[in-house]
Design a protein around this motif. Structure first.
Motif, PDB file in Angstrom:
ATOM      1  N   VAL A  92       0.871  -1.178   0.000  1.00 39.94           N
ATOM      2  CA  VAL A  92       0.000   0.000   0.000  1.00 39.94           C
ATOM      3  C   VAL A  92       0.907   1.226   0.000  1.00 39.94           C
ATOM      4  N   THR A 302       0.639  -2.835  17.066  1.00 41.74           N
ATOM      5  CA  THR A 302       0.514  -3.977  17.970  1.00 41.74           C
ATOM      6  C   THR A 302       1.851  -4.622  18.342  1.00 41.74           C
ATOM      7  N   SER A 304       4.178  -6.745  21.210  1.00 41.01           N
ATOM      8  CA  SER A 304       3.862  -7.958  21.962  1.00 41.01           C
ATOM      9  C   SER A 304       2.935  -7.628  23.132  1.00 41.01           C
ATOM     10  N   PRO A 305       1.933  -8.397  23.454  1.00 42.62           N
ATOM     11  CA  PRO A 305       1.541  -9.662  22.851  1.00 42.62           C
ATOM     12  C   PRO A 305       0.408  -9.503  21.831  1.00 42.62           C
ATOM     13  N   GLY A 306       0.691  -8.780  20.766  1.00 37.30           N
ATOM     14  CA  GLY A 306      -0.333  -8.507  19.763  1.00 37.30           C
ATOM     15  C   GLY A 306      -0.830  -9.750  19.048  1.00 37.30           C
ATOM     16  N   ALA A 307      -0.006 -10.814  19.009  1.00 42.77           N
ATOM     17  CA  ALA A 307      -0.485 -12.042  18.380  1.00 42.77           C
ATOM     18  C   ALA A 307      -1.580 -12.661  19.247  1.00 42.77           C
ATOM     19  N   SER A 308      -1.294 -12.735  20.544  1.00 42.80           N
ATOM     20  CA  SER A 308      -2.260 -13.371  21.458  1.00 42.80           C
ATOM     21  C   SER A 308      -3.593 -12.626  21.479  1.00 42.80           C
TER      22      SER A 308
HETATM   23  C1  LIG Z   1      10.739 -10.697  19.126  1.00 39.94           C
HETATM   24  C2  LIG Z   1       9.241 -10.687  19.217  1.00 39.94           C
HETATM   25  C3  LIG Z   1       8.581 -11.504  20.133  1.00 39.94           C
HETATM   26  C4  LIG Z   1       7.200 -11.502  20.227  1.00 39.94           C
HETATM   27  N1  LIG Z   1       6.593 -12.350  21.111  1.00 39.94           N
HETATM   28  C5  LIG Z   1       5.248 -12.398  21.170  1.00 39.94           C
HETATM   29  C6  LIG Z   1       4.585 -13.321  22.028  1.00 39.94           C
HETATM   30  O1  LIG Z   1       5.194 -14.126  22.732  1.00 39.94           O
HETATM   31  N2  LIG Z   1       3.230 -13.314  22.061  1.00 39.94           N
HETATM   32  C7  LIG Z   1       2.503 -12.451  21.304  1.00 39.94           C
HETATM   33  O2  LIG Z   1       1.281 -12.487  21.362  1.00 39.94           O
HETATM   34  N3  LIG Z   1       3.095 -11.580  20.472  1.00 39.94           N
HETATM   35  C8  LIG Z   1       4.452 -11.525  20.375  1.00 39.94           C
HETATM   36  N4  LIG Z   1       5.063 -10.636  19.531  1.00 39.94           N
HETATM   37  C9  LIG Z   1       4.249  -9.617  18.862  1.00 39.94           C
HETATM   38  C10 LIG Z   1       3.533 -10.106  17.625  1.00 39.94           C
HETATM   39  O3  LIG Z   1       4.452 -10.690  16.734  1.00 39.94           O
HETATM   40  C11 LIG Z   1       2.854  -8.872  16.974  1.00 39.94           C
HETATM   41  O4  LIG Z   1       2.070  -8.211  17.944  1.00 39.94           O
HETATM   42  C12 LIG Z   1       1.971  -9.291  15.827  1.00 39.94           C
HETATM   43  O5  LIG Z   1       2.737  -9.919  14.837  1.00 39.94           O
HETATM   44  C13 LIG Z   1       1.284  -8.074  15.252  1.00 39.94           C
HETATM   45  O6  LIG Z   1       0.519  -8.477  14.179  1.00 39.94           O
HETATM   46  P1  LIG Z   1       0.053  -7.451  13.089  1.00 39.94           P
HETATM   47  O7  LIG Z   1      -0.619  -8.235  12.022  1.00 39.94           O
HETATM   48  O8  LIG Z   1      -0.693  -6.337  13.734  1.00 39.94           O
HETATM   49  O9  LIG Z   1       1.389  -6.788  12.541  1.00 39.94           O
HETATM   50  P2  LIG Z   1       2.624  -7.478  11.811  1.00 39.94           P
HETATM   51  O10 LIG Z   1       2.787  -8.904  12.190  1.00 39.94           O
HETATM   52  O11 LIG Z   1       3.763  -6.528  12.018  1.00 39.94           O
HETATM   53  O12 LIG Z   1       2.167  -7.467  10.300  1.00 39.94           O
HETATM   54  C14 LIG Z   1       2.042  -6.273   9.586  1.00 39.94           C
HETATM   55  C15 LIG Z   1       2.205  -6.611   8.133  1.00 39.94           C
HETATM   56  O13 LIG Z   1       1.938  -5.447   7.369  1.00 39.94           O
HETATM   57  C16 LIG Z   1       2.856  -5.429   6.308  1.00 39.94           C
HETATM   58  N5  LIG Z   1       2.968  -4.051   5.815  1.00 39.94           N
HETATM   59  C17 LIG Z   1       3.604  -3.017   6.388  1.00 39.94           C
HETATM   60  N6  LIG Z   1       3.505  -1.926   5.599  1.00 39.94           N
HETATM   61  C18 LIG Z   1       2.799  -2.296   4.514  1.00 39.94           C
HETATM   62  C19 LIG Z   1       2.375  -1.611   3.338  1.00 39.94           C
HETATM   63  N7  LIG Z   1       2.660  -0.315   3.132  1.00 39.94           N
HETATM   64  N8  LIG Z   1       1.665  -2.309   2.425  1.00 39.94           N
HETATM   65  C20 LIG Z   1       1.360  -3.614   2.599  1.00 39.94           C
HETATM   66  N9  LIG Z   1       1.743  -4.323   3.696  1.00 39.94           N
HETATM   67  C21 LIG Z   1       2.453  -3.654   4.627  1.00 39.94           C
HETATM   68  C22 LIG Z   1       4.140  -5.954   6.903  1.00 39.94           C
HETATM   69  O14 LIG Z   1       5.002  -6.394   5.877  1.00 39.94           O
HETATM   70  C23 LIG Z   1       3.610  -7.070   7.775  1.00 39.94           C
HETATM   71  O15 LIG Z   1       3.508  -8.268   7.064  1.00 39.94           O
HETATM   72  C24 LIG Z   1       6.449 -10.634  19.397  1.00 39.94           C
HETATM   73  C25 LIG Z   1       7.095  -9.811  18.469  1.00 39.94           C
HETATM   74  C26 LIG Z   1       8.478  -9.836  18.377  1.00 39.94           C
HETATM   75  C27 LIG Z   1       9.158  -8.968  17.355  1.00 39.94           C
END
Ligand SMILES: Cc1cc2nc3c(=O)[nH]c(=O)nc-3n(C[C@H](O)[C@H](O)[C@H](O)COP(=O)(O)OP(=O)(O)OC[C@H]3O[C@@H](n4cnc5c(N)ncnc54)[C@H](O)[C@@H]3O)c2cc1C
Length: 349
Positions: A92, A302, A304-308
């Motif tokens: 995007v 989002t 951590s813990p944004g996945a949960s």
């Molecule tokens: C080291 C580490 C440990 C973690 N441990 C945990 C845990 O134990 N438990 C837990 O619940 N969470 C954990 N998390 C957090 C979890 O991974 C995130 O909260 C979650 O992945 C967020 O999901 P999301 O879809 O909002 O964002 P993301 O997973 O960041 O996904 C966003 C997506 O958008 C895409 N994007 C960005 N800009 C654009 C654009 N302009 N156009 C199109 N696509 C785009 C990116 O490429 C990405 O694929 C951890 C994170 C890290 C880094």
């Protein structure tokens, strides 16, 4: 489980359980001692000095979820619905407000939308700022790495999180796909970029930094904190070859006292960046995630813990999107709950 090692930590853990409401919030959470810990996670007790106090909070409702696979499965199902188009690998480039909604400009063309949800990790704030939202927010991107070891643990074992820090403390957990591997981490290192190993996202970080006095004061205030500063400085070392592994070993040994330097190695290709939220009005580092809800548009940032919490956030956003669409659509809340929350065991036995 989360373990407390030594008298001071044991007192803190017991306070969280009895006085701070953890025991009430999670009815199945048990406060357990050395013998029960040894039954569940033998490696946590073996080779630990017998005079060191040890306690843990443990829940039998333990789940490890591969959220990448969850997302793929949801997308695969969505693709089957009529009227749904899914574009992956399509960046995007911008979201612009128009007289009748939003124009979402992508590498594959422009889509017009009555409502938009931006869930682009740390980039969500960049999009928000372009549309005039999130003015009192900046990001402190925190890179996290892991170390791999042999099969030490059966489940997730956390060490005690410092109350002031918005990152989970180091934990060990069995790999979701390979039970013969135990992963320890994550580390927490501030970096001036929004994505791991992507130099091009240094510019994106500068966009969300803001370059105003409040941003500078906020970063200075946060990084000068007497709990955060030593923590951050220690974490800078862990990515260094050889020395980093040596420096990280005590964290592993806090969970598994018998682990040695030969048992652990840096995990290549694991990890990422957590976009920690900075409140530039209060000049503080916020705990947890941020959702900015604007005019027919939502931005989710989002860490951590944004996945949960992702399904809960999806439920909330689905309801908002239905609102944006002026009653033309409905969200099957009961169906969603039946397929998700109602499968989660809440009741005490
Ligand atoms: C080291 C580490 C440990 C973690 N441990 C945990 C845990 O134990 N438990 C837990 O619940 N969470 C954990 N998390 C957090 C979890 O991974 C995130 O909260 C979650 O992945 C967020 O999901 P999301 O879809 O909002 O964002 P993301 O997973 O960041 O996904 C966003 C997506 O958008 C895409 N994007 C960005 N800009 C654009 C654009 N302009 N156009 C199109 N696509 C785009 C990116 O490429 C990405 O694929 C951890 C994170 C890290 C880094």
């Amino acid at each position: 489980m989360v373990i407390a090692v030594g008298q001071e930590e044991v007192e803190r853990l017991e306070r969280r359980y009895h006085e701070k409401g953890f025991g009430d919030l999670y009815p199945k959470l048990e406060l357990i001692g050395r013998d029960r810990i040894a039954e569940l996670e033998p490696a946590v007790v073996e080779e630990r000095a017998p005079d060191v106090e040890l306690r843990a909070l443990y829940t039998p409702d333990g789940y490890v979820v591969d959220y990448g696979e969850t997302a793929k499965s949801l997308v695969a199902e969505a693709r089957e619905e009529s009227g749904v188009d899914v574009y992956t690998g399509t960046p995007v480039e911008g979201v612009v407000e128009t007289a009748d909604g939003y124009a979402v400009r992508t590498g594959g063309g422009t889509a017009m939308a009555d409502g938009v949800v931006v869930s682009a990790g740390s980039h969500s704030l960049q999009f928000a700022k372009q549309l005039g939202y999130g003015e009192d927010m900046a990001l402190l991107p925190i890179a996290g790495s892991f170390f791999l070891a042999e099969d030490f643990l059966n489940g997730k074992v956390y060490t005690l999180q410092m109350g002031k820090l918005p990152f989970a403390a180091v934990h060990g957990d069995a790999d979701v796909h390979d039970a013969s591997v135990t992963r320890f981490g994550p580390t927490a290192k501030p970096v001036p970029a929004l994505e791991r190993g992507e130099l091009s996202t240094v510019g994106d970080f500068l966009d969300v930094f803001g370059f105003d006095l409040d941003s500078f004061v906020s970063y200075a205030n946060i990084l000068a904190d007497r709990v955060l500063l030593p923590y951050v400085l220690r974490n800078l070392v862990y990515d260094l070859p050889e020395l980093g592994t040596r420096a990280f070993l005590p964290h592993v040994q806090k969970v598994v006292p018998g682990a040695t330097l030969e048992d652990i190695e840096p995990a290549r290709g694991y990890g990422g960046i957590r976009p920690q939220i900075v409140d530039t009005s209060a000049h503080t580092l916020d705990m947890g995630e941020a959702t900015i809800e604007g005019e027919d548009i939502i931005f989710n940032i989002t860490p951590s813990p944004g996945a949960s919490t992702c399904l809960k956030n999806a439920r909330r956003d689905a309801l908002s999107v239905v609102d944006f669409l002026d009653g033309d659509y409905q969200f099957d809340t009961a169906g969603f709950d039946a397929a998700t929350v109602e499968n989660f065991p809440h009741e005490t036995e």
